[in-house]
Design a protein around this motif. Structure first.
Motif, short mmCIF file in Angstrom:
data_model
loop_
_atom_site.label_atom_id
_atom_site.label_comp_id
_atom_site.label_asym_id
_atom_site.label_seq_id
_atom_site.Cartn_x
_atom_site.Cartn_y
_atom_site.Cartn_z
N ILE A 1 0.84 -1.20 0.00
CA ILE A 1 0.00 0.00 0.00
C ILE A 1 0.87 1.25 0.00
CG2 ILE A 1 -1.69 1.33 1.32
CD1 ILE A 1 -2.82 -1.29 2.37
N ILE A 2 1.92 1.22 0.85
CA ILE A 2 2.84 2.36 0.92
C ILE A 2 3.57 2.54 -0.41
CG2 ILE A 2 4.92 3.26 2.04
CD1 ILE A 2 4.01 1.83 4.59
N PHE A 3 4.02 1.43 -1.00
CA PHE A 3 4.74 1.48 -2.28
C PHE A 3 3.84 2.03 -3.37
CE2 PHE A 3 6.11 -0.58 -6.27
CZ PHE A 3 7.43 -0.14 -6.32
N GLY A 4 2.61 1.51 -3.46
CA GLY A 4 1.68 1.99 -4.48
C GLY A 4 1.29 3.43 -4.27
N SER A 5 1.09 3.81 -3.01
CA SER A 5 0.74 5.20 -2.71
C SER A 5 1.87 6.15 -3.06
CB SER A 5 0.40 5.34 -1.22
OG SER A 5 -0.74 4.57 -0.88
N ALA A 6 3.12 5.71 -2.81
CA ALA A 6 4.28 6.54 -3.16
C ALA A 6 4.32 6.78 -4.66
CB ALA A 6 5.56 5.86 -2.70
N GLY A 7 4.06 5.72 -5.44
CA GLY A 7 4.04 5.87 -6.90
C GLY A 7 2.95 6.82 -7.35
N GLN A 8 1.76 6.69 -6.75
CA GLN A 8 0.65 7.57 -7.11
C GLN A 8 0.94 9.01 -6.73
OE1 GLN A 8 -1.96 7.12 -8.83
NE2 GLN A 8 -2.37 4.94 -8.91
N VAL A 9 1.57 9.20 -5.56
CA VAL A 9 1.89 10.56 -5.12
C VAL A 9 2.89 11.20 -6.07
CG1 VAL A 9 3.04 11.92 -3.33
CG2 VAL A 9 1.33 10.21 -2.70
N ILE A 10 3.96 10.47 -6.39
CA ILE A 10 4.97 10.99 -7.32
C ILE A 10 4.34 11.29 -8.67
CG2 ILE A 10 7.07 10.42 -8.61
CD1 ILE A 10 7.96 8.78 -6.18
N PHE A 11 3.55 10.35 -9.17
CA PHE A 11 2.91 10.51 -10.47
C PHE A 11 1.97 11.72 -10.47
CE2 PHE A 11 -0.05 9.00 -13.91
CZ PHE A 11 0.90 8.90 -14.91
N SER A 12 1.25 11.91 -9.37
CA SER A 12 0.31 13.01 -9.29
C SER A 12 0.99 14.35 -9.04
CB SER A 12 -0.72 12.75 -8.18
OG SER A 12 -1.46 11.57 -8.46
N LEU A 13 2.17 14.32 -8.42
CA LEU A 13 2.89 15.56 -8.16
C LEU A 13 3.30 16.27 -9.45
CD1 LEU A 13 5.19 14.73 -5.10
CD2 LEU A 13 3.23 16.29 -5.18
N ARG A 14 3.30 15.53 -10.55
CA ARG A 14 3.61 16.17 -11.83
C ARG A 14 2.61 17.28 -12.13
NH1 ARG A 14 1.48 12.12 -16.57
NH2 ARG A 14 -0.55 11.64 -15.68
N PHE A 15 1.37 17.09 -11.69
CA PHE A 15 0.36 18.12 -11.93
C PHE A 15 0.50 19.28 -10.96
CE2 PHE A 15 -1.78 14.52 -14.07
CZ PHE A 15 -1.97 15.12 -15.30
N ILE A 16 0.99 19.01 -9.75
CA ILE A 16 1.28 20.11 -8.83
C ILE A 16 2.43 20.94 -9.42
CG2 ILE A 16 2.01 20.74 -6.51
CD1 ILE A 16 -0.75 19.42 -6.67
N LEU B 1 7.42 9.78 -15.96
CA LEU B 1 8.15 8.54 -16.19
C LEU B 1 8.52 7.87 -14.87
CD1 LEU B 1 10.49 9.57 -19.14
CD2 LEU B 1 8.77 7.75 -19.18
N THR B 2 8.96 8.66 -13.91
CA THR B 2 9.36 8.11 -12.61
C THR B 2 8.18 7.48 -11.87
OG1 THR B 2 11.07 9.82 -12.41
CG2 THR B 2 10.45 8.64 -10.40
N GLY B 3 7.09 8.23 -11.76
CA GLY B 3 5.92 7.72 -11.07
C GLY B 3 5.29 6.54 -11.77
N SER B 4 5.26 6.59 -13.09
CA SER B 4 4.66 5.51 -13.87
C SER B 4 5.40 4.19 -13.67
CB SER B 4 4.65 5.88 -15.36
OG SER B 4 4.00 4.90 -16.12
N ALA B 5 6.71 4.25 -13.58
CA ALA B 5 7.51 3.03 -13.38
C ALA B 5 7.15 2.36 -12.06
CB ALA B 5 9.00 3.37 -13.41
N ILE B 6 6.96 3.17 -11.02
CA ILE B 6 6.60 2.62 -9.70
C ILE B 6 5.20 2.03 -9.73
CG2 ILE B 6 6.21 3.19 -7.27
CD1 ILE B 6 8.31 5.38 -7.54
N ILE B 7 4.27 2.74 -10.39
CA ILE B 7 2.88 2.27 -10.44
C ILE B 7 2.77 0.96 -11.22
CG2 ILE B 7 0.56 2.82 -11.26
CD1 ILE B 7 1.22 5.77 -10.74
N ILE B 8 3.54 0.83 -12.30
CA ILE B 8 3.51 -0.42 -13.07
C ILE B 8 3.99 -1.57 -12.20
CG2 ILE B 8 4.61 -1.66 -14.97
CD1 ILE B 8 4.53 0.91 -16.58
#
Length: 212
Positions: free
Chosen positions: A133-148, A171-178
């Motif tokens: 959950i923490i790993f997936g949330s970290a990926g989502q946060v990084i991926f979403s921070l692109r919009f911030i 690219l960074t967030g997407s790799a984690i989410i995959i």
């Protein structure tokens, strides 16, 4: 966790819209020979995010809901910067914007009615360990921070743009989410993110070429 065909269809529709926004933006950037930020990109983003938030709720996936909440209001801001809301009739504009603004608030409110039950549902899943959950949330946060990042950059420049940093963070967030999607055996997440890799890379190439 709801794994019915309807829920998966809902997820694939959202991911299809997310992929469509990237494809449209990519094609328009290729034609313009520079990275562009078209209005349709933000419209598709907002609709897809709304649907994907519901998918995350039905799947009891906290990381998905968190990721959508971060970018949701940035989509609305970009559409305002594009002048879309001003084009709607006053009554319709108030109804649409009001509904969009209130949807995440209502969702969070429903979750907070029984926080203990929600915590157990979202974090007490024996099939989904806390580290995942923490790993997936970290990926989502990084991926979403692109919009911030995009919001801050665009605000400083006085227009809606998609800078190089946006694609690097993507690219960074997407790799984690995959990787998270592979751990969860979630085809919606895997396919949805995999489709964006080529576009993110290509946009970086277009940006570099236009700034050479």
């Amino acid at each position: 966790m709801d794994s019915s065909p309807f829920v998966y269809i809902l997820g694939f529709i959202a991911q299809g819209l997310f992929s469509a926004r990237i494809l449209v933006q990519w094609i328009m950037s290729e034609r313009a020979k520079k990275v562009v930020s078209p209005t349709v990109f933000w419209v598709l983003s907002l609709v897809a995010s709304w649907i994907f938030f519901i998918y995350g709720w039905l799947r009891h996936d906290f990381s998905i809901m968190l990721g959508q909440l971060i970018g949701y209001y940035v989509y609305i801001w970009n559409l305002n910067a594009k002048g879309l809301w001003a084009k709607l009739r006053p009554g319709l504009r108030q109804a649409v914007v009001g509904l969009l603004l209130l949807t995440p608030v209502i969702g969070v409110g429903l979750m907070l009615r029984d926080p203990q039950a929600v915590a157990q549902t979202l974090f007490g899943n024996d099939k989904l360990p806390l580290w995942m959950i923490i790993f997936g949330s970290a990926g989502q946060v990084i991926f979403s921070l692109r919009f911030i990042y995009q919001f801050i950059y665009s605000s400083r420049h006085g227009e809606s743009v998609l800078p190089a940093g946006f694609w690097i963070i993507s690219l960074t967030g997407s790799a984690i989410i995959i990787a998270y999607g592979i751990f969860r055996l979630d085809p919606v997440i895997i396919l949805g993110q995999a489709c964006g890799f080529i576009s993110y890379t290509r946009n970086l190439m277009i940006w570099k070429r236009s700034h050479a």
